[in-house]
Write a protein that holds these residues in place. Sequence first.
Motif, PDB file in Angstrom:
ATOM      1  N   ALA A  55     -52.736 -81.404  -0.362  1.00  0.00           N
ATOM      2  CA  ALA A  55     -53.356 -80.892  -1.597  1.00  0.00           C
ATOM      3  C   ALA A  55     -54.842 -81.211  -1.577  1.00  0.00           C
ATOM      4  N   PRO A  56     -55.614 -80.501  -0.732  1.00  0.00           N
ATOM      5  CA  PRO A  56     -57.036 -80.863  -0.503  1.00  0.00           C
ATOM      6  C   PRO A  56     -57.881 -80.834  -1.774  1.00  0.00           C
ATOM      7  N   GLU A  57     -57.429 -80.161  -2.809  1.00  0.00           N
ATOM      8  CA  GLU A  57     -58.226 -80.125  -4.044  1.00  0.00           C
ATOM      9  C   GLU A  57     -58.101 -81.419  -4.827  1.00  0.00           C
ATOM     10  N   ARG A  58     -57.096 -82.238  -4.457  1.00  0.00           N
ATOM     11  CA  ARG A  58     -56.920 -83.517  -5.161  1.00  0.00           C
ATOM     12  C   ARG A  58     -57.477 -84.644  -4.280  1.00  0.00           C
ATOM     13  N   PHE A  59     -58.559 -85.239  -4.720  1.00  0.00           N
ATOM     14  CA  PHE A  59     -59.185 -86.289  -3.893  1.00  0.00           C
ATOM     15  C   PHE A  59     -59.980 -87.241  -4.776  1.00  0.00           C
ATOM     16  N   LYS A  60     -60.312 -88.369  -4.204  1.00  0.00           N
ATOM     17  CA  LYS A  60     -61.265 -89.293  -4.842  1.00  0.00           C
ATOM     18  C   LYS A  60     -62.308 -89.678  -3.792  1.00  0.00           C
ATOM     19  N   THR A  61     -63.566 -89.498  -4.141  1.00  0.00           N
ATOM     20  CA  THR A  61     -64.626 -89.875  -3.207  1.00  0.00           C
ATOM     21  C   THR A  61     -64.789 -91.394  -3.217  1.00  0.00           C
ATOM     22  N   MET A  62     -65.431 -91.890  -2.151  1.00  0.00           N
ATOM     23  CA  MET A  62     -65.662 -93.334  -2.079  1.00  0.00           C
ATOM     24  C   MET A  62     -66.488 -93.795  -3.280  1.00  0.00           C
TER      25      MET A  62
END
Lengths: 285, 805, 163
Positions: free
Chosen positions: B614-621
Amino acid sequence: MIPAAFDYHRPDTIDAAVGLLAEHGEEARVVAGGHSLIPMMKLRMAYLSHLVDLRDVQEMQGITVDGDTVTLGAMVTQHELITSDALASVAPILREASLQIADPQVRYMGTIGGNVANGDPGNDIPGLMQALDAKFVLAGPEGRRTVDARGFYEAAYMTAREDEEILTHIRFRSVAGMGYAYEKQKRKIGDYATAAAAVLVAKDGDTISEARIAMTNLSDTPIFSEGAGAALVGTSGDGAAVAAAIAAMQADIDPAEDNRGPVEFKRHVAGVMLSRAINSALSRA
Amino acid sequence: MKDEVTSRDERVANLKGMGASRKRVEDARFTQGKGNYVDDVKLPGMLFGDFVRSPYAHARVNGINIEEAMKVPGVLAVLTAKDLEPLGLHWMPTLAGDKQMVLADGKVLFQGQEVAFVVATDRYACADGVEAVEVDYEDLPVIVDPFEAMQSDLVLREDLEAGADGAHGPRKHHNHIFLWEEGDEAATNQALESSEVVAEEMVYYHRTHPCPLETCGCVASMDKVNGKLTLWGTFQAPHVVRTVASLLSGIDEHNIRVISPDIGGGFGNKVGVYPGYVCSIVASIVTGKPVKWIEDRMDNLMATAFARDYWMKGKISATKDGKITGLHCHVTADHGAFDACADPTKFPAGFFHICTGSYDIPVAYVGVDGVYTNKAPGGVAYRCSFRVTEAAYFIERMIEVLAIELNMDAAELRRINFIKQEQFPYTSALGWEYDSGDYHTAWDKALEAVDYAGLRAEQAQRVEDFKAGKTRKLLGIGLTHFTEIVGAGPVKNCDILGMGMFDSCEIRIHPTGSAIARLGTISQGQGHATTFAQILASETGIPADKITIEEGDTDTAPYGLGTYGSRSTPVAGAATALAGRKIRAKAQMIAAYLLEVHDDDVEWDVDRFVVKGAPERFKTMAEIAFASYNQAIPGVEPGLEAVSYYDPPNMTYPFGAYVCVMEIDVDTGEHEVRQFYALDDCGTRINPMVIEGQVHGGLTEALAIAMGQEIAYDDMGNCKTGTLMDFFMPTAWETPHYTTDHTETPSPHHPIGAKGVGESPNVGGVPAFSNAVHDAFRAFGLRQSHMPHDHWRIWKTANQLGLHG
Amino acid sequence: MTKTHVSLTVNGEKKDVLVDPRELLIHTLREQMDITGPHIGCETSHCGACTVDLDGKSVKSCTMFTVQAEGADVTTIEGLGSPDGLHVLQEAFKENHGLQCGYCTPGMITRAHRLLQENPNPTEEEVRFGMAGNLCRCTGYQNIVKSVLAAASEMNSAKEAAE
């Protein structure tokens, strides 16, 4: 490296400078560009109590070409020797040689007077002056006198200049039209010569009519080799003549071993430099 | 968020991580003259100290009269050995297990040795004070030759008990320091005896000096109110200096703060502990004021940290078709007056036993005899890992000599003896485990790049022309394939004064997603502030531009062993990568929590954790960093920090293939490097721009060493090369162009595969330049001549070969 | 020893100092004026780390007494560029990796500045010759030469654009 303490003087005339030398005797030294003297003071190998700075002495500045006669103030820097077109037209060997002295910063400060007067056998200009048959003007308490460059140097740091005298000017006749070359081998930029040769030649047709040869850092004084010049005169400058000039020159020099190499090496390189300088000068004659 | 419209490639580029030629962050400061070097440190009431140094190479000191010196205005104190003795500081331990006089104790053993320490209000008064100290010397016979030292009845080190063992075992003579051996001598001798061809040669690697443009110096400031000593100085290993200072002075280590400010080049010169540091500390304690000591150039060249001075007697054997069967080496190592070599404790000859080089040599032996002479102490690794440049020079000369013996092309001889790619990891006859390499690929690439066959044809024609009198210039083709050993080193066998040679990195990620990292190393021009940030950027997804790198302050940085021997990238670089991975591991837990999935359901992508599938779900560093400070996450401590201490499992083994093409004038000894091709394989490349810069610099130092740079003495022990007039350092005018190239064979045991590069060009460059000189004369019968190849020595070679008619 | 009063201009600012006659210009700059960009490297006028611009000449300030600089106009590395922007040469050294440890850099850039004033369009050979009074131990000069040539080209383009 910190020099010992001294008093500083900055006269603006030759007479005032000479007066200071007369007043303080051996305790005083003049400084022109300072790039020989100041390092020696910092190494505490030169001691003095009074430093007489000649930078404000206007009479000792400038390059004058008056007809056939060239006059250089002793405070003319190597940078000026390089950039003066007037000088290049009458003695281009000075530009060629000055570009081989030290490095750009040192050439901005280093003067012709300092270079010829301090008697360091490593300096490049004394040999050139002998090739140019220059006259040095010395000012002292007794007035002024003129000494031939060829008779000026007595031993390392020993010259015909008396302690209370100042070398103020250098005069020589134009050598426009003569072939010239200054060939110098050194370990790197900023070094003194392992061996260097100054050559001036004039030709009459294909025959060499005049040849003046001086060598640098190959004895405790510069060496003006009359024999080397004589070996070329009347020849075409062919291989045999060059070999004869080299042999005559090698009879005149007396190099000492140092970090640049042993005596035989220096004698050999002196020959190579002279050969190159003769050939280069002939190509320009 | 802006991120969502940024492509993955742009996100990668934005990091300026590993592989990017990132511009250096140090440079804005340095180009504006805003560096902060030790001589720029200025404290209220600061005094200045300087040494009275011995003009003699060997003399008794019958008395020191300080009366006149104390009258000099501004002079406050003059310290002699007598003043230091009650503190037990008139001698100090060296890094090599020997001891060294801090100030002359009864006699002096080399010219330039420290005799008394004058403390004054400023450097001018100090210089006057130095000159006014009167020392009564009684000169003694001088030994400057290590072979003579081993025969002489004259005892140089009267302080050492006759017949007693030294730090590294039995001493066979009163001027002997140690015999250090590796390999199987009996088997090696047998191989030599039974081989078809044996070549034997004495290879001398002359004494030289690292001579960084900034000399050594320090400022010691003892604050008697709070009992704290602060020491600024030119230290390549600040943490070790703190430990040594504590052990010597008795001041608790937590009360000592050592700061290496900007360092104007080190090259090994600034690893050691020098009498100036000890005297400055004592003077500050005595006077209660800060004391600065800065060497002048002559002090630096005469007294601190020479390098090399190895007489290497070699025998190499082979079959008649060129397969090497054995290598024997005996070194007579001139250590000067004290054994102050900067090597790991258990290696008194450093890693010299890498001297089998890039070749598969079945059996070998090395024996090194360390010897005292009346020369300055040191023996530092000048832009090389410990004694590795000596080793590389030795084997690359022996290969050339063997090629002559075999009448074989030296490139081909190397090729048939290289360790093959499939042999890695490779265990050498002298016990090293080479991590990785692909020598044949590098070699073929190099030879093709320079058109080796064409060069040899041109050279053959040149020899013909020379013999026919058409030219006075010869053409030399200098080949080198070197293998280095760097990244010291595994704690199990590498230590300095008992401190294991690990290194460290500590990272703090700030709430808004920028970071600071501190390391146990210290840059002296290598650009750590730039390149270590790149490692962290790749590991943590924080752009390098948002990461501050700090080194050199022992109060803030984690303990590390410092920067020398190309160890920063292999050791501290690994620590940095692993600390970054610790950050990422914690970040993964935080990201999973924020994304409400299991830890295993997120994966790392450049600068963020993404839910798998699910590439749209992420958290950046950056988001994760903020969350770590503002959310209560079950089972996870707040904050985002990590520390890593890295103990390398092995050394790294960078290698390279160099070709130098040199024109030599046989009549003057002048030379011109017409072409220089340098292929370096340093494993993973962090910053190609910085790597290339390191190669340029190392090659130029190699040029200097091979072609003229030496510390020379006369028979009386007078140093003849004390200024930059005589100590050769080339200018832009004498320096040739270099062509750089690379292959990339990562280290399998290093977290990012990097091997280190700073010293390769010096290690490989010296034999390349020297081999070019030798090769030019090969057709005329030259086997071996000694460096440096300055004009007169080249001329002498030509002369002895009868080339001057 | 009586101190001597010396007036000079440094980086556009008039300065008055009291010095011993033997005080070297490099020490006055560094110790009295806190101008620490110029560095001390060799002390015998070989390395150029102490180079300053003095009345339009590149001068090794370790080999000049401050009293000799009476009335002089001195520019050091601190006088090139400004806090808001780097000088073209400073920028070029940064862009072309023309420095490593930074110790020679102020002298290098100060010298390059004068070189380009005298010869705005130098060849590579002229740059190498013109920079030969400055030693660098780190870079092997490759990128220093590149930096100076890049700065020359940049300055020439800017000049053309202005015309």
